[in-house]
Design a protein around this motif. Structure first.
Motif, short mmCIF file in Angstrom:
data_model
loop_
_atom_site.label_atom_id
_atom_site.label_comp_id
_atom_site.label_asym_id
_atom_site.label_seq_id
_atom_site.Cartn_x
_atom_site.Cartn_y
_atom_site.Cartn_z
N ASP A 147 28.19 -12.51 15.76
CA ASP A 147 27.53 -11.13 14.71
C ASP A 147 27.00 -12.38 13.59
O ASP A 147 25.28 -11.34 13.96
CB ASP A 147 28.88 -10.76 13.06
N LEU A 148 26.69 -13.51 13.38
CA LEU A 148 25.55 -14.31 12.67
C LEU A 148 24.71 -14.54 13.61
O LEU A 148 23.08 -14.39 13.40
CB LEU A 148 26.14 -15.14 11.73
N LEU A 149 24.81 -14.87 14.54
CA LEU A 149 23.85 -15.10 15.82
C LEU A 149 22.65 -13.94 15.42
O LEU A 149 21.82 -14.37 16.50
CB LEU A 149 24.72 -15.77 16.70
N ARG A 150 23.89 -12.90 16.51
CA ARG A 150 23.20 -11.66 16.45
C ARG A 150 21.78 -10.88 16.04
O ARG A 150 20.90 -10.70 16.30
CB ARG A 150 23.58 -11.17 17.64
N GLU A 151 22.34 -11.08 14.71
CA GLU A 151 21.42 -11.04 13.58
C GLU A 151 20.42 -12.15 13.43
O GLU A 151 19.07 -11.70 12.61
CB GLU A 151 22.48 -10.21 12.27
N TYR A 152 20.57 -13.23 12.90
CA TYR A 152 19.70 -14.42 12.37
C TYR A 152 19.40 -15.30 13.04
O TYR A 152 18.19 -16.10 13.50
CB TYR A 152 20.73 -15.30 11.73
N PRO A 165 24.61 -22.26 11.28
CA PRO A 165 25.71 -23.42 11.25
C PRO A 165 26.85 -22.60 11.83
O PRO A 165 27.24 -21.69 11.30
CB PRO A 165 25.30 -23.16 9.85
N VAL A 166 27.07 -23.82 12.64
CA VAL A 166 28.83 -23.29 12.38
C VAL A 166 30.05 -23.74 11.43
O VAL A 166 29.66 -25.27 11.38
CB VAL A 166 29.21 -23.61 14.40
N SER A 178 22.72 -27.75 8.63
CA SER A 178 21.91 -27.12 9.51
C SER A 178 22.50 -26.56 10.29
O SER A 178 23.14 -25.75 10.40
CB SER A 178 21.13 -28.71 10.26
N ARG A 179 21.50 -25.60 10.67
CA ARG A 179 21.22 -24.47 11.68
C ARG A 179 21.66 -25.28 13.69
O ARG A 179 20.45 -26.27 13.76
CB ARG A 179 20.73 -23.46 12.14
N ASN A 180 23.01 -24.63 13.72
CA ASN A 180 23.14 -24.98 15.32
C ASN A 180 21.76 -24.85 16.33
O ASN A 180 21.89 -23.32 15.64
CB ASN A 180 24.57 -24.59 15.38
N ASN A 448 18.67 -28.25 4.01
CA ASN A 448 18.68 -28.52 5.24
C ASN A 448 18.27 -26.86 6.38
O ASN A 448 17.94 -27.10 7.79
CB ASN A 448 20.41 -29.29 6.19
N MET A 449 18.21 -25.97 5.26
CA MET A 449 18.47 -24.59 6.46
C MET A 449 16.55 -24.44 6.16
O MET A 449 15.86 -24.72 5.88
CB MET A 449 18.87 -23.67 5.49
#
Length: 455
Positions: A147-152, A165-166, A178-180, A448-449
């Motif tokens: 859900d986070l991946l498809r939105e952000y 981030p995972v 950091s973001r994966n 780190n974001m």
């Protein structure tokens, strides 16, 4: 990022308090011990799991935002601004002052990590059942990351390969992750789902308001379709179909099924009761206005929606077409007591996923595709084409939050629609607005974001 990894220290049990007393928790919350020390029984894991489901049903997640946001950004619906809600989303004018589902989804993930990392050998109770609960938690963690991946994620922006981030540890050492990459998040989701399916045992599945074994495969098929991993989508769909546990709801029961709990087609739904629901901030209030004027009714269907159905199609009966606007009154129908459950996985979606995956891999997609209209009072298709499959998905899954992703993954342009229903801008694919901005609060807290382009 520190916020969502620590703030659930107490919340994990608070949200589950209705399902267990302080006597069930050893030691109790009043003793201010860490969650890990408080979990001494397998039953404690189940209490946390129930609390996670409650978090997911809140208005800041599946109780409203994730479904409505993805409907008003599609060609299915727009916001009239009747109560001032979802107008910026409908017009793609949102900014980083809103967190959408960011905090809520990561709160869910943090709670699942408590369950997943628990040492079952040191817990009182049935170890096999504990493994099943951990599999359920893995399934939900995969759903939240997806859900986070498809939105952000940047997969539809044309500007990069960053996902989200995972997070796989509760109270991990990395407070500012950091973001994966998109591929790393996808791999983590698939890994969780494969592990979850192997850990769960169907003998423990006795309700569809808690994640069950085959939901892991239904979600795997959904993710695989989203990313075009077609052989994987075929295999995952077949696991669900071959289980023989589910069936398509027939035409004469279609409308009434939305007012009832469960059903042979419902694989997993979030429960809503008179004491535990999103209330006036839920789906029913956003879609409907009652005769007494109650209900916000901001989100209405675009006029073209009526043109995609035949007069004989029972799915037309979930819509009120008598007023100024076309309204969804059949899905999530209880606008008084707010007790309509929220189906997240229906067998019909699995069939449509299977049909599309077969089409993409050279299989017999037509038989699968026609199973849906055959149970809706609609004409059968003479051939399985990508256009027909997407059309049937739109017909069947309308108002449930799928259309936006279907349009994105097939590279369609979007229309920003004003409160009067008039298109104010056509947004070409890809675009930065197809990824939600990382919340400002997260940007300020995590050095780190990296922000998505355009915000």
């Amino acid at each position: 990022m520190k916020n969502y990894k620590y703030k659930v220290l107490i919340m994990a049990f608070v949200v589950a308090i209705s399902s267990c007393t302080t006597d069930d928790l050893e030691p109790t919350l009043a003793q201010s011990k860490s969650v890990e020390q408080s979990v001494t029984k397998v039953d404690n894991l189940y209490s946390i799991l129930k609390g996670i489901h409650s978090l997911m049903s809140g208005s800041g997640y599946y109780g409203q935002d994730v479904i409505i946001t993805n409907e008003v950004r599609s060609d299915n619906t727009f916001s009239t601004g009747n109560s001032g809600r979802f107008t910026t989303e409908s017009q793609f004018l949102y900014n980083n002052n809103s967190d959408l589902i960011w905090n809520n989804a990561y709160e869910v993930i943090a709670n699942t990590n408590i369950i997943i990392t628990a040492d079952l050998e040191n817990l009182e109770g049935d170890t096999d059942y504990g493994r099943h609960i951990q599999g359920q938690a893995l399934t939900i963690r995969a759903l939240a990351h997806f859900d986070l991946l498809r939105e952000y994620g940047q997969q539809h922006t044309g500007s990069g390969n960053l996902g989200v981030p995972v997070i796989t540890e509760y109270k991990g050492e990395d407070l500012f992750p950091s973001r994966n990459t998109i591929d790393e998040v996808k791999a983590a989701v698939y890994n969780d789902l494969e592990t979850a399916f192997s850990m769960m045992d169907s003998q423990y599945d006795n309700t569809n308001v808690i994640v069950s074994k085959y939901v892991a495969k239904a979600l795997e098929a959904r993710v695989a379709v989203y990313f075009g991993d077609w052989p994987r989508a075929v295999t995952a769909s077949e696991e669900v179909i071959n289980s023989g546990l589910f069936s398509i709801i027939p035409a004469d029961s279609y409308v009434s099924s939305w007012a009832a709990d469960g059903g042979p087609n419902v694989m997993f739904e979030l429960a809503a009761t008179q004491t535990d629901n999103a209330g006036i901030n839920g789906l029913a209030y956003m879609y409907q206005i009652n005769e007494d004027g109650s209900g916000y009714g901001d989100v209405v269907a675009t006029p073209e929606v009526l043109d995609i159905y035949e007069d004989s199609d029972v799915r037309l009966n979930i819509m009120d077409t008598e007023g100024e606007f076309i309204r969804n009154v059949g899905k999530y129908p209880d606008n008084v007591n707010f007790t309509s459950n929220i189906p997240l996985f229906r067998y019909e979606e699995v069939i449509l996923n299977y049909a599309e995956a077969l089409f993409e891999t050279g299989g017999d997609a037509l038989i699968q595709l026609n199973k849906i209209p055959a149970n809706r009072g609609a004409s059968l298709y003479s051939e399985a084409t990508k256009e027909n499959i997407l059309l049937e998905r739109r017909r069947e899954l309308i108002f449930e939050g799928f259309r936006f992703d279907d349009m994105l993954r097939t590279g369609m342009n979007m229309e920003a629609i004003g409160t009067n229903g008039v298109v104010v801008e056509v947004i070409d694919y890809p675009s930065y607005v197809f990824a939600w901005p990382i919340p400002l609060s997260e940007m300020n807290a995590n050095s780190n974001m990296v922000q998505n382009d355009g915000y």
